[in-house]
Design an enzyme around this catalytic site. Structure first.
Site, PDB file in Angstrom:
ATOM      1  N   GLN A  10       4.949   4.335   2.392  1.00  0.00           N
ATOM      2  CA  GLN A  10       4.447   3.159   1.712  1.00  0.00           C
ATOM      3  C   GLN A  10       4.946   1.922   2.447  1.00  0.00           C
ATOM      4  O   GLN A  10       5.962   1.971   3.156  1.00  0.00           O
ATOM      5  CB  GLN A  10       4.856   3.129   0.247  1.00  0.00           C
ATOM      6  CG  GLN A  10       6.336   3.084  -0.033  1.00  0.00           C
ATOM      7  CD  GLN A  10       6.610   3.334  -1.514  1.00  0.00           C
ATOM      8  OE1 GLN A  10       6.153   4.330  -2.088  1.00  0.00           O
ATOM      9  NE2 GLN A  10       7.379   2.438  -2.147  1.00  0.00           N
ATOM     10  N   VAL A  11       4.224   0.792   2.264  1.00  0.00           N
ATOM     11  CA  VAL A  11       4.474  -0.410   3.040  1.00  0.00           C
ATOM     12  C   VAL A  11       4.837  -1.554   2.112  1.00  0.00           C
ATOM     13  O   VAL A  11       4.141  -1.820   1.117  1.00  0.00           O
ATOM     14  CB  VAL A  11       3.238  -0.775   3.886  1.00  0.00           C
ATOM     15  CG1 VAL A  11       3.490  -2.062   4.668  1.00  0.00           C
ATOM     16  CG2 VAL A  11       2.875   0.356   4.824  1.00  0.00           C
TER      17      VAL A  11
ATOM     18  N   ALA B 100       0.480   5.380   0.932  1.00  0.00           N
ATOM     19  CA  ALA B 100      -0.394   6.400   1.523  1.00  0.00           C
ATOM     20  C   ALA B 100       0.284   7.754   1.459  1.00  0.00           C
ATOM     21  O   ALA B 100       1.289   7.941   0.760  1.00  0.00           O
ATOM     22  CB  ALA B 100      -0.738   6.013   2.953  1.00  0.00           C
ATOM     23  N   SER B 101      -0.224   8.719   2.183  1.00  0.00           N
ATOM     24  CA  SER B 101       0.227  10.104   2.066  1.00  0.00           C
ATOM     25  C   SER B 101       1.632  10.316   2.596  1.00  0.00           C
ATOM     26  O   SER B 101       2.386  11.122   2.053  1.00  0.00           O
ATOM     27  CB  SER B 101      -0.740  11.023   2.820  1.00  0.00           C
ATOM     28  OG  SER B 101      -0.827  10.627   4.178  1.00  0.00           O
TER      29      SER B 101
ATOM     30  N   ASP C 214      -6.942   8.444  13.443  1.00  0.00           N
ATOM     31  CA  ASP C 214      -7.059   8.337  11.991  1.00  0.00           C
ATOM     32  C   ASP C 214      -7.706   7.023  11.558  1.00  0.00           C
ATOM     33  O   ASP C 214      -7.091   6.219  10.844  1.00  0.00           O
ATOM     34  CB  ASP C 214      -5.656   8.446  11.376  1.00  0.00           C
ATOM     35  CG  ASP C 214      -5.693   8.841   9.904  1.00  0.00           C
ATOM     36  OD1 ASP C 214      -6.728   9.374   9.466  1.00  0.00           O
ATOM     37  OD2 ASP C 214      -4.692   8.609   9.212  1.00  0.00           O
TER      38      ASP C 214
ATOM     39  N   ALA D 142       0.852  -1.191   0.000  1.00  0.00           N
ATOM     40  CA  ALA D 142       0.000   0.000   0.000  1.00  0.00           C
ATOM     41  C   ALA D 142       0.882   1.233   0.000  1.00  0.00           C
ATOM     42  O   ALA D 142       2.017   1.208   0.494  1.00  0.00           O
ATOM     43  CB  ALA D 142      -0.912   0.009   1.230  1.00  0.00           C
TER      44      ALA D 142
END
Length: 988
Positions: free
Chosen positions: A172-173, A168-169, A328, A166
């Protein structure tokens, strides 16, 4: 289908939305100075902001064009027109966010969860932002890992996936395998993202500042300020690692189902932290399904309702129990385990919030106040959180809080939900406009919030994200049911400890006597078996204070300790205060006991009431005990002073005046109140101030109908359900009206906490049942009455804050025309004058200072004329005696020369309940209230006592206290309190 948020014919439309006008104006100003910025080298700083507003203006004109086109096409084609517009503009928003990244991705993630209020086109596209942004190059990722961890990729990992799981802002993973063979995920922060985020925060702050200046009602500074404070912490993965460990530990994620359970246990998973640095985080790998992968969820047989409920429970635990929560909760931060039982996997604890214990309690109190409809608790919770409102509108505050914790709705109900929100806001602003008497222009600039606590910003964001999550998953969540046990636990944990654990359960104040020392031991015993929630006891002997004790907490959901100046609702105890005002008016020679009420009160002497006299009212023999039943008809009717007086004036007696004594449990107050106001030409609260409050110097601690500003001192009612369940077994009482028999009392008592915990009711003028006082003020009142009205010496100096130190003065409205006593006038003329001459003035209108109000009160009195006016003693500090009548005790009890005015052998004298000893001798007078509060005096022994409590029962606690005190003082025990069933104190 057209969506109300974007459709031009609805209240939430662009046509009525001034936001875009702000955008246009601000954009124009930016364009004017753009060239200057470029020439000064500032162009790069403002490029991102200009890009945002450029897209905004395109979207604005697009929707305006759709609004115009729909006027010229068939209605059947309008929904498709709007759907295409939503798709077009959603793509523009997505492309903008993907281009800018940074903070705007966070905003897009938030919007993608709001399926409850946004069109589906936006949700479908923006949900890509949850974990599907374009990845950063692998070379950049590996460079960051090696730099942060100090080793090469070959040393660290035996395998590292090139494709991210994934993006994201912020990071990343990637999936990987450590050198020791453990499967992990590696979270790697994007290069340069810190500078981008911080720059975007500055830009967002400047935009919000400008909007707040241009549109004060849209001041989002508290939210952006909190975000600016918390966002930088999200950029340090060491902090995230510690946050993850803390939440996992708090939720007990490492416990198995076979281990010993605990209350409110949450069944979720959180990955272990393996290693961390500022920009790299290595976590345990957990194989799970993404929440937006509906097909996989269905294939694995996942119950989406249970998953979202468990996520909600996990957040309720974090917020209310732990006071440390992830801020979040968007869908990208959750997985669902593939193995049964399918459990939520919680990810990403970069944005967290830690709450202080008092703030956590205030949040729980706000939630429960909303659930219970308790306006008193809600406003005090606001005050404890630091949320300050510019105006006093408890109804609107409650409606907003209730809306905040409303149940979630599936995404297909978004248009209906948004319309409801818009309607609610419109209605609230209409009420504000009327309350503040604002012009349309002023109301548009009016911001009802004066101070907004930063701690509540992230909390509000979490609640909205959870609501959006449930809508995205197309399930409905009843937050009041799921969160309630957790909110209760944080408050009941403090409250239920009781006196055996809590050393401060009894207020820290000196012991005045041996009897007070023994009383405190009794209170601890009663509190330890849950018979006391909050209580005050004060007693005078021979003009001196011998007991002044406060103990317990202010309410079931209010763990604040009871103070000596706390205000308790005392119900029928109020009758004793109202009766004292009638006697004062008689003592002032402005009223007579044998006067016909119809000669005092215009319009009263009809329908068989021509023979009712003042002493009939005081002695409960007027026959109007069942004049009307507002509790059975419409409980809120008791708040309508003029309407209640009108009902009384138009009623008919059931029995011949003076022939039968039947307890007037509610009508007594309106009968006395009407007599007081018509005979004096003054408002009831004015008379209360002048006759009792000022002479006894008990300012701020005895009210009939509370004013705004004292909510923080109010005790909240609750029921002792075990005790009250015994009521139906008690036989009917012949001296009670049919509407107030034991079975009816149970029904009334069950509804009273809900009814009397609303500020509308507590502020109402109900002279039979709506007294609010401290025990020390009530005891001082009866100490004065025990001595024939002689004002006692100053109250005990050890009682803090000092009695009478509250300088609050009710703000009386101006009286344009004073009601004058009328005798022998024609009824036609009286009725003609009545609607204009006697209308309820709003006592607490909030537009005068206390000094102005008090000054005008004195001026009104000094300029009075005619027999109906009372000379004010408000500024006279040397009042020695409230009454000049040497036989005032006989008047109170209906004995001696006054015996002809009462029913022989009745329980009541003139307004007061007669107090007899066990041998039948008359020793004093007083009045008790429904639930156990009481105040009375023994005139022979110069003894007075007052007990106020908030856990309503059948009077057993009160009886135990009075038995102890009387025994220790060797004075006769009142017969009412010697009864084993405790029934007498309850009903009177």
């Amino acid at each position: 289908m057209r969506n109300s948020r974007f459709h031009g014919n609805n209240s939430g439309s662009f046509q009525n939305n001034r936001w875009w006008l702000v955008v246009l104006s601000f954009l124009a100003s930016i364009q004017r100075v753009w060239s200057k910025f470029v020439s000064m080298g500032w162009g790069n700083i403002y490029r991102r902001r200009m890009k945002v507003f450029s897209v905004a203006i395109i979207i604005y004109f697009d929707y305006k064009g759709v609004q115009q086109r729909e006027k010229w096409i068939k209605k059947s084609k309008v929904p498709a027109l709007w759907e295409k517009a939503h798709e077009r503009n959603a793509k523009r928003v997505l492309n903008l966010i993907v281009e800018l990244e940074g903070l705007w991705v966070k905003m897009g993630q938030y919007l993608s969860t709001r399926a409850d209020v946004l069109p589906q086109a936006y949700i479908s596209l923006l949900k890509q932002l949850q974990d599907s942004l374009p990845p950063r190059p692998l070379q950049e990722v590996c460079g960051t890992i090696e730099r942060e961890l100090g080793h090469s990729m070959e040393v660290l990992f035996s395998d590292f996936s090139d494709e991210p799981l994934a993006t994201a802002s912020i990071a990343q993973v990637h999936r990987a395998t450590l050198a020791n063979g453990q499967d992990v995920v590696v979270k790697v922060q994007h290069n340069g993202i810190r500078a981008i985020i911080l720059e975007d925060l500055k830009n967002a702050k400047s935009i919000v500042d400008w909007i707040a200046w241009a549109e004060p009602q849209y001041n989002f500074n508290p939210m952006i300020d909190e975000w600016c404070k918390e966002a930088p912490r999200e950029l340090d993965f060491n902090i995230e690692a510690e946050n993850t460990r803390t939440v996992s530990r708090n939720l007990g994620c490492k416990k198995t189902n076979d281990e010993v359970g605990r209350d409110n246990r949450v069944n979720v998973l959180i990955p272990d932290i393996i290693q961390s640095s500022e920009s790299v985080l290595i976590l345990e790998y957990m194989d799970g399904i993404r929440l937006n992968d509906v097909e996989s969820l269905d294939a694995f047989g996942v119950d989406k309702q249970k998953i979202v409920e468990e996520i909600t429970r996990a957040y309720a635990h974090q917020i209310y129990v732990d006071g440390f929560f992830n801020g979040d909760p968007h869908p990208g931060n959750f997985l669902v385990s593939k193995e049964p039982p399918h459990r939520p996997i919680l990810l990403d604890f970069g944005l967290t919030k830690k709450l202080s214990h008092p703030f956590k309690q205030a949040l729980a109190k706000m939630f429960l106040a909303s659930a219970e409809g308790d306006q008193v608790a809600l406003l005090s919770a606001f005050a404890e959180m630091g949320l300050k409102l510019r105006l006093d509108l408890p109804d609107q505050a409650m409606s907003v809080a209730s809306l905040f914790f409303r149940s979630s709705t599936p995404s297909n109900e978004a248009p209906k939900t948004l319309k409801s929100l818009n309607d609610q806001r419109t209605q609230n602003m209409k009420v504000i406009q009327e309350k503040m008497q604002l012009t349309p222009k002023e109301v548009k600039r009016f911001n009802p919030v004066d101070a907004f606590p930063g701690d509540i910003v992230i909390f509000a964001r979490v609640i909205n994200l959870l609501r959006g999550l449930s809508s995205t998953m197309n399930v409905s969540i009843v937050y009041l049911d799921i969160m309630r046990p957790f909110a209760e636990s944080v408050l009941l944990g403090s409250i239920s400890r009781g006196p055996t654990v809590d050393s401060s359960w009894i207020h820290d104040s000196p012991v005045h006597s041996d009897v007070e020392s023994k009383l405190r031991k009794l209170l601890i015993e009663l509190g330890s078996i849950q018979k006391i929630l909050g209580i005050q006891v004060c007693a005078y002997k021979d003009g001196k204070v011998i007991i002044d004790t406060a103990a317990g907490v202010l309410g079931r959901y209010d763990p604040r300790p009871v103070q000596p100046d706390s205000l308790f609702p005392v119900f029928s105890v109020t009758k004793g205060v109202t009766a004292g005002m009638i006697h004062w008016l008689v003592d002032q020679r402005k009223l007579q006991f044998d006067q016909t009420v119809g000669d005092i009160w215009p319009g009263f002497g009809s329908n068989g009431k021509e023979g009712i006299k003042v002493h009939h009212v005081l002695n409960h023999t007027s026959g109007l005990h069942n004049a009307f039943d507002p509790i059975g008809e419409n409980p809120l009717l008791i708040c309508e002073w003029d309407e209640c007086l009108k009902r009384i004036a138009n009623s008919s007696p059931e029995t011949e005046p003076g022939s039968q004594q039947s307890y007037h449990y509610l009508t007594f107050g309106w009968l006395c109140g009407g007599i007081l106001e018509y005979a004096s030409g003054k408002k009831l609260q004015e008379i209360l101030e002048e006759s009792i409050i000022k002479p006894l110097k008990i300012d701020g601690e005895l009210y009939i109908g509370i004013p705004p500003g004292v909510e923080s001192r109010l005790a909240t009612l609750t029921l002792d359900t075990d005790e009250l369940s015994k009521l139906p077994s008690i036989p009917s009482q012949p001296e009670l009206p049919s509407t107030f028999q034991p079975v009816k009392i149970l029904q009334i008592a069950s509804s009273l906490p809900v009814l009397f915990n609303t500020l509308n009711v507590r502020r109402a003028i109900i002279p039979a049942a709506n007294g609010h006082c401290s025990a020390r003020a009530l005891a001082r009142y009866y100490a004065a009455l025990a001595d024939g009205g002689l004002v006692p010496p100053p109250h005990s100096s050890s009682s803090q804050p000092p009695l009478g130190s509250h300088t609050h003065v009710p703000k009386f409205s101006s009286v344009n025309d004073t009601i004058k006593k009328r005798k022998g006038k024609e009824m036609a003329d009286i009725e003609k004058l009545k609607p204009k001459d006697h209308r309820e003035k709003r006592l607490y209108d909030g537009r005068e200072s206390s000094t102005e109000s008090l000054a005008r009160l004195v001026n009104d009195a000094s300029s009075s004329h005619g027999k109906t006016e009372i000379s004010s003693n408000v500024h006279e500090d040397d009042i020695r005696n409230i009454y000049s009548n040497s036989r005032i005790h006989d008047a109170f009890m209906g004995t001696g020369d006054y015996s002809g005015l009462v029913l022989p052998d009745g329980k009541f004298g003139l307004g007061f309940k007669r107090v007899t000893s066990e041998d039948g001798s008359l020793v004093g007078f007083g009045h008790s209230g429904l639930g156990g509060s009481t105040g009375f005096c023994d005139i022979k022994n110069r003894f007075s006592i007052a007990i106020t409590l908030n856990k309503m029962s059948m009077g057993g606690v009160t009886a135990n206290i009075i038995r102890l005190v009387c025994s220790e003082l060797n004075i006769p025990l009142p017969k009412d309190f010697s009864l084993s069933n405790g029934m007498e104190p309850v009903i009177n």
